[in-house]
Structures are given as structure tokens and as C-alpha cells.
Design a protein around this motif. Structure first.
Motif, short mmCIF file in Angstrom:
data_model
loop_
_atom_site.label_atom_id
_atom_site.label_comp_id
_atom_site.label_asym_id
_atom_site.label_seq_id
_atom_site.Cartn_x
_atom_site.Cartn_y
_atom_site.Cartn_z
N PRO A 8 0.85 -1.20 0.00
CA PRO A 8 0.00 0.00 0.00
C PRO A 8 0.89 1.25 0.00
O PRO A 8 2.05 1.19 0.41
N THR A 9 0.34 2.35 -0.42
CA THR A 9 1.11 3.59 -0.45
C THR A 9 0.34 4.69 0.27
O THR A 9 -0.81 4.52 0.65
N GLY A 10 1.03 5.81 0.47
CA GLY A 10 0.40 7.02 1.02
C GLY A 10 -0.22 6.84 2.38
O GLY A 10 0.34 6.20 3.27
N GLU A 11 -1.41 7.40 2.53
CA GLU A 11 -2.11 7.42 3.81
C GLU A 11 -2.44 6.01 4.31
O GLU A 11 -2.36 5.73 5.51
N VAL A 12 -2.79 5.11 3.40
CA VAL A 12 -3.12 3.73 3.80
C VAL A 12 -1.88 3.04 4.36
O VAL A 12 -1.94 2.38 5.40
N TYR A 13 -0.74 3.23 3.68
CA TYR A 13 0.51 2.66 4.19
C TYR A 13 0.79 3.19 5.60
O TYR A 13 1.08 2.43 6.51
N ASP A 14 0.71 4.50 5.76
CA ASP A 14 1.00 5.12 7.05
C ASP A 14 0.08 4.59 8.14
O ASP A 14 0.53 4.31 9.26
N ARG A 15 -1.19 4.47 7.84
CA ARG A 15 -2.17 4.00 8.83
C ARG A 15 -1.88 2.56 9.24
O ARG A 15 -1.86 2.23 10.41
N LEU A 16 -1.67 1.69 8.25
CA LEU A 16 -1.37 0.29 8.55
C LEU A 16 -0.03 0.15 9.28
O LEU A 16 0.09 -0.64 10.22
N ALA A 17 0.96 0.92 8.86
CA ALA A 17 2.27 0.86 9.53
C ALA A 17 2.15 1.26 10.99
O ALA A 17 2.80 0.66 11.86
N GLY A 18 1.32 2.25 11.28
CA GLY A 18 1.11 2.68 12.66
C GLY A 18 0.45 1.59 13.50
O GLY A 18 0.85 1.34 14.64
N VAL A 19 -0.54 0.92 12.93
CA VAL A 19 -1.22 -0.16 13.65
C VAL A 19 -0.25 -1.32 13.90
O VAL A 19 -0.17 -1.86 15.00
N ILE A 20 0.52 -1.68 12.87
CA ILE A 20 1.49 -2.78 13.00
C ILE A 20 2.54 -2.43 14.06
O ILE A 20 2.86 -3.26 14.91
N ALA A 21 3.06 -1.23 14.01
CA ALA A 21 4.07 -0.81 14.99
C ALA A 21 3.51 -0.84 16.41
O ALA A 21 4.17 -1.33 17.34
N SER A 123 -7.87 -16.32 22.72
CA SER A 123 -8.52 -15.29 23.52
C SER A 123 -7.80 -13.94 23.41
O SER A 123 -8.42 -12.89 23.35
N VAL A 124 -6.47 -13.98 23.35
CA VAL A 124 -5.68 -12.75 23.21
C VAL A 124 -5.94 -12.12 21.84
O VAL A 124 -6.15 -10.91 21.73
N LYS A 125 -5.97 -12.95 20.81
CA LYS A 125 -6.21 -12.42 19.46
C LYS A 125 -7.61 -11.81 19.36
O LYS A 125 -7.79 -10.77 18.73
N GLN A 126 -8.58 -12.43 20.01
CA GLN A 126 -9.93 -11.88 19.99
C GLN A 126 -9.98 -10.53 20.70
O GLN A 126 -10.66 -9.60 20.23
N GLU A 127 -9.27 -10.39 21.80
CA GLU A 127 -9.21 -9.12 22.53
C GLU A 127 -8.52 -8.05 21.69
O GLU A 127 -8.94 -6.89 21.68
N ILE A 128 -7.45 -8.43 21.00
CA ILE A 128 -6.74 -7.48 20.14
C ILE A 128 -7.68 -6.97 19.05
O ILE A 128 -7.75 -5.77 18.78
N ILE A 129 -8.41 -7.89 18.44
CA ILE A 129 -9.34 -7.49 17.37
C ILE A 129 -10.39 -6.52 17.90
O ILE A 129 -10.70 -5.52 17.25
N LYS A 130 -10.92 -6.78 19.09
CA LYS A 130 -11.92 -5.88 19.68
C LYS A 130 -11.37 -4.48 19.90
O LYS A 130 -12.11 -3.50 19.84
N ALA A 131 -10.07 -4.39 20.16
CA ALA A 131 -9.44 -3.10 20.46
C ALA A 131 -8.86 -2.40 19.22
O ALA A 131 -8.36 -1.29 19.33
#
Length: 166
Positions: A8-21, A123-131
Motif C-alpha cells: 500500500p502507499t500514502g495514507e493507507v501505508y502510514d495508517r497500517l504501519a502505525g497499527v502494526i508498529a 482469547s488474546v487475538k480476539q481481545e486485540i481485534i476488539k481493540a
């Protein structure tokens, strides 16, 4: 070993990179760049693979990838991810890449953008998804390819061999 990514590029890249980080830091997982693996485990000389990547990029036109609701699996590299809709353009691009790279996929193409690597209880993955933020990107325009040299399975050892804009 090499991997061919849609990035992805631009704003989408930045948004996903922030979530991953954020997820990587909070859950002590490895950091990595947002991407959708088009082909993995490519073997061969780097120069040949770079040439094929360039030839492949010249044959492509930008198209849209739609992302779906977050999912998870009990696999390290598919711990938590956003599945991509297997649209006709994405499937055609995957098929064309398979032909150009003479690739023999070992498993069916299951496109996704990973958000977290690791092995966690369900259970941890489900909590992460909710957040997760509610404003995660729902789609992105494919306009960039990368060929990644992977010296190991550790993302810190992954290097960009080639980046091409469509």
C-alpha cells in the motif's frame, strides 16, 4: 529466498504501519512493513528475479484491493490479519506473477495484510481485534510492488531488493 509483495502507499501505508508498529510494541512481536504477499519463497539469482519483477510491473495496471474484517489463525505469520477480497483483478495478477516467476505455489493463494506476527492464545487475538481502531483502511489502490530478499524468517533480516511503482 525472495518474496513478491504488493505494498500500500500514502495514507493507507502510514495508517497500517502505525497499527502494526503499535501491536508489535504492545505484544512484543517483530515490526514489519505493511504488505500483501503475492508470491512467497521465490528461489533464484537476485538479478533474474529483479528482471522478472520489472517485466511483471510493466504488465500491470493499478487496481483496488478490498480488505475485510480482521481475522486470525494459529500460524506465526498469520497471527492477526486483514483478509483481502479475492477479486478477479487480484487473482489475475497472482496468476500472471506465477507464470512470470515460474512459481509453484505450495498452498492456495489466500491474500491478506498481516497486522501482527506471533503465537498467541485465541482469547488474546480476539481481545486485540476488539481493540483495533474502527477506521482501519477498507481498501487500497495497488500501485507499488516490492521484491524482498529474506535472509531468514525474522523480519529484521528482510531487505528490499527492488521497489517499482506501476
Amino acid at each position: 529466498m525472495f518474496h513478491l509483495w504488493i505494498v500500500p502507499t500514502g495514507e493507507v501505508y502510514d495508517r497500517l504501519a502505525g497499527v502494526i508498529a503499535d501491536l508489535s510494541a504492545r505484544h512484543h512481536g517483530p515490526a514489519f512493513d505493511p504488505h500483501l504477499t503475492l508470491l512467497g519463497r521465490l528461489e533464484g539469482e537476485e538479478e533474474v528475479l529483479v528482471d522478472r519483477t520489472r517485466r511483471f510491473a510493466r504488465a500491470l495496471h493499478p487496481f483496488e484491493v478490498r480488505l475485510k474484517e480482521p481475522g486470525y489463525e494459529a500460524q506465526y505469520f498469520r497471527c492477526l490479519f486483514l483478509p483481502a477480497e479475492p477479486s478477479p483483478p487480484l487473482l489475475q495478477v497472482h496468476q500472471r506473477a506465477t507464470q512470470i516467476f515460474n512459481a509453484q505455489p505450495t498452498s492456495p493463494f489466500d491474500p491478506h495484510v498481516s497486522l501482527l506476527y506471533g503465537l498467541f492464545p485465541e482469547s488474546v487475538k480476539q481481545e486485540i481485534i476488539k481493540a483495533l481502531p474502527l477506521d482501519l483502511p477498507g481498501s487500497f489502490s495497488v500501485s507499488r510492488l516490492q521484491l524482498i530478499r529474506a535472509e531468514s524468517k525474522n523480519p529484521q533480516d528482510w531487505q528490499v531488493a527492488e521497489t517499482l511503482d506501476l
